[in-house]
Design a protein around this motif. Sequence first.
Motif: not given
Length: 409
Positions: A10-13, A31-32, A34-41, A43-47
């Motif tokens: 889930d790329f959240k903007f 920007a802070a 804009y995040t990525l949610a996956c596998e119960n984590m 992230y603020s960087t790409p996977l």
Amino acid sequence: MAEHVIVPLDFKFDFSTTNLAVGANARVGNAAAYTLACENMTYSTPLTIPSEGFGEIAGLEIFPGVVGGVKEHADYVKLVIGGQSFDDQIFNELTAPGLSPGVPDSLGAAGLRLGQMPTNFGLPLLLGGRPEDCAPKVPPGKPIEVEIGCPPASEGGVALTQPWTVRVWMVKVQGVNKLKEALRFQSTYTGQGYYDGNVMSCDFDLGDIASTEKMPLRSRMTGNPIRNPIPETGTFDPLEHWSKLPGGMDQDKPKMHVYSMFAKQMSATTTNEWYQFVLHSSKVQDKYAELYWDFTKRDALKITHIGFKNPAVGVIKNLWLKRTGREVPETYEVQWAKNPFPMPANRDPTALSYCGPAKLAKPMLIWNEIGSIEMKDNGTSVTPWALASPDQAGVYVRGIRYEHNDREV
């Protein structure tokens, strides 16, 4: 530990915190908010897939922001792997709607979903797909990103100010041996026989029985497919060759990938004349959105799905799937009540779409000829996309894009 799992990313903007300006674009980490949610984590960087990890992207779906009862509009949403992307492989909130309760599954009705997972990028090999399905390949150490672009002012673009989520579905395998085992299993179980443990046979059929005079039909049935062994010599090594498979970013010719494009009507129609989606006279938003193809034998496009977006103001009467030299023109009436090419979604969240893009009963193959998709108004000119009319006509096209080498054609 070896694994074989399906992972939603889930790329959240959160554009309500950090707006996306007209003509700008955004990725996770810009920007802070804009995040990525996956596998119960979170992230603020790409996977990035770890060492000896391999991924295959099945599809993406978009959950856009809504302002004043209308979905916000993105110029494009694209997948970026290892810093690379295909310019003619983009989506938006109209072409890749997310699955949610109470809303029809238009992608599923169009054959572009497996269970809860969209397959608009292609059914992965790791889940029984064909090499030609072209699911993008993610090799070890390469980051996975999503980029969202806000339309420029010339297309009626306004800043994105509400939260968006882009969900990317990936099949992930950990370990070279587990990947080979999964490929051997699917190759045998599906009866496709593309992997014998040594070479990946990515041969494919191409041709149209209606135009064999221009280009002979290439088929496995006749023992004459277009050859594409990977590698040409030696043994298939996932660490070296995974991203060279169809859909990968490092392919050698012949190569292929999923084509996905939404072309906007950027000029007013001339009454009762066919409108071409070409950059000349600014009739489409950019070069890659042109729906006009002048191909030699080295290039081909097989269109499998089409969606037509009716304009909010005005009426488009006809759509023409045009190829030079064909005796019978393929034309369709596409007024709102008669449109056989529904879009997967509409700007109005309450205007439900039950199927789209429509799967063509016979794919439209353009190879060694000129092809285009054109439209005509009902006798009254239709205004283009602009700030005063940001919801006009457009055509969504999905298919497979081919680039051949000289040896095979």
